[in-house]
Design an enzyme around this catalytic site. Structure first.
Site, short mmCIF file in Angstrom:
data_model
loop_
_atom_site.label_atom_id
_atom_site.label_comp_id
_atom_site.label_asym_id
_atom_site.label_seq_id
_atom_site.Cartn_x
_atom_site.Cartn_y
_atom_site.Cartn_z
CB ILE A 77 -1.02 0.06 1.17
CG1 ILE A 77 -0.35 0.37 2.51
CG2 ILE A 77 -1.85 -1.21 1.26
CD1 ILE A 77 -1.32 1.01 3.50
CB CYS A 78 0.55 4.41 -1.81
SG CYS A 78 1.23 6.08 -1.81
CB VAL A 79 3.96 5.48 2.79
CG1 VAL A 79 4.71 6.36 1.80
CG2 VAL A 79 4.06 6.04 4.19
N GLY A 82 -2.02 5.76 2.55
CA GLY A 82 -2.38 5.08 3.79
C GLY A 82 -2.45 6.04 4.97
#
Lengths: 130, 94
Positions: A77-79, A82
């Protein structure tokens, strides 16, 4: 063929997430490989541990977990996505002093570089929910 | 865009439909409490992203012209957009 998948849609908000899930299963069932699944923007909601869907409906986050665990898929997941949406692993939760950790352990958090890398290393990059 | 450039890839960027508003001069979003990202656009040049285009009819339909934009960009038509997409190994939409 080597596929990567990008999921932009949150579970249940549109059909993107469940179609992506079905596509991922079809890729594997047809003997191809899945290099990475990248969850971006609202797609990060697929990685929550807290979802409680009705008993008679598909449990999309759970289905993702099971698929990822069964095939050892690199699910990221993209930081930035997220953090904004409150999908946090232990590291991020501690760093920002938040009350909970809700990222499913089958997923890891990383940056857009993983998306670019997937586009360079895969034969096909398929987007769901753009 | 910046991440892809950091991976030293050959990038073309096309602003189209409502995306063209991102390139308007004199943006001031303070009163609506939103971040103004237009100051970030000079970074594209620093990262060597030079092929920046805007889809002409998207501008015209919105009553805008190239003079309304932050910096000079090449205007392209829909046929050219289709050609660029066909020539690319990978297309990302945002």
């Amino acid at each position: 063929m080597k596929f990567s998948i990008v999921v932009y849609g949150a579970p249940y908000s549109s059909e993107a997430a469940s179609t992506a899930l079905n596509f991922a299963k079809a890729v594997l069932a047809n003997g191809h490989t899945l290099y990475r699944i990248f969850f971006f923007q609202d797609g990060v909601h697929n990685a929550t541990t807290l979802s409680v869907p009705p008993q008679d409906e598909q449990h999309i986050p759970e289905d993702w977990k099971m698929l990822i665990a069964k095939h050892g898929i690199d699910a990221v997941i993209c930081v930035a996505s997220g953090l904004k949406r409150g999908i946090l692993d232990q590291g991020e939760s501690r760093r920002y002093n938040r009350q909970a950790v809700n990222l499913s352990s089958e997923f890891s958090i990383s940056g857009l570089g993983q998306l670019v890398d997937a586009s360079l290393k895969s034969d096909r990059l398929i987007n769901f929910g753009v | 865009m910046l991440t892809t450039a950091a991976f030293e890839q050959d990038i073309s960027v096309i602003f189209m439909e409502d995306g063209v508003y991102q390139l308007l001069k004199n943006q001031n979003s303070e009163e609506i409490g939103l971040k103004n990202i237009s100051p970030a656009f000079p970074a594209l040049d620093i990262y060597d992203i030079k092929k920046i285009m805007i889809e002409q009819s998207s501008l015209t339909i919105r009553g805008l012209s190239l003079d309304d934009l932050l910096f000079s960009v090449e205007a392209v038509d829909a046929v050219k957009v289709a050609q660029l997409m066909e020539d690319a190994d990978q297309v990302f939409n945002f």
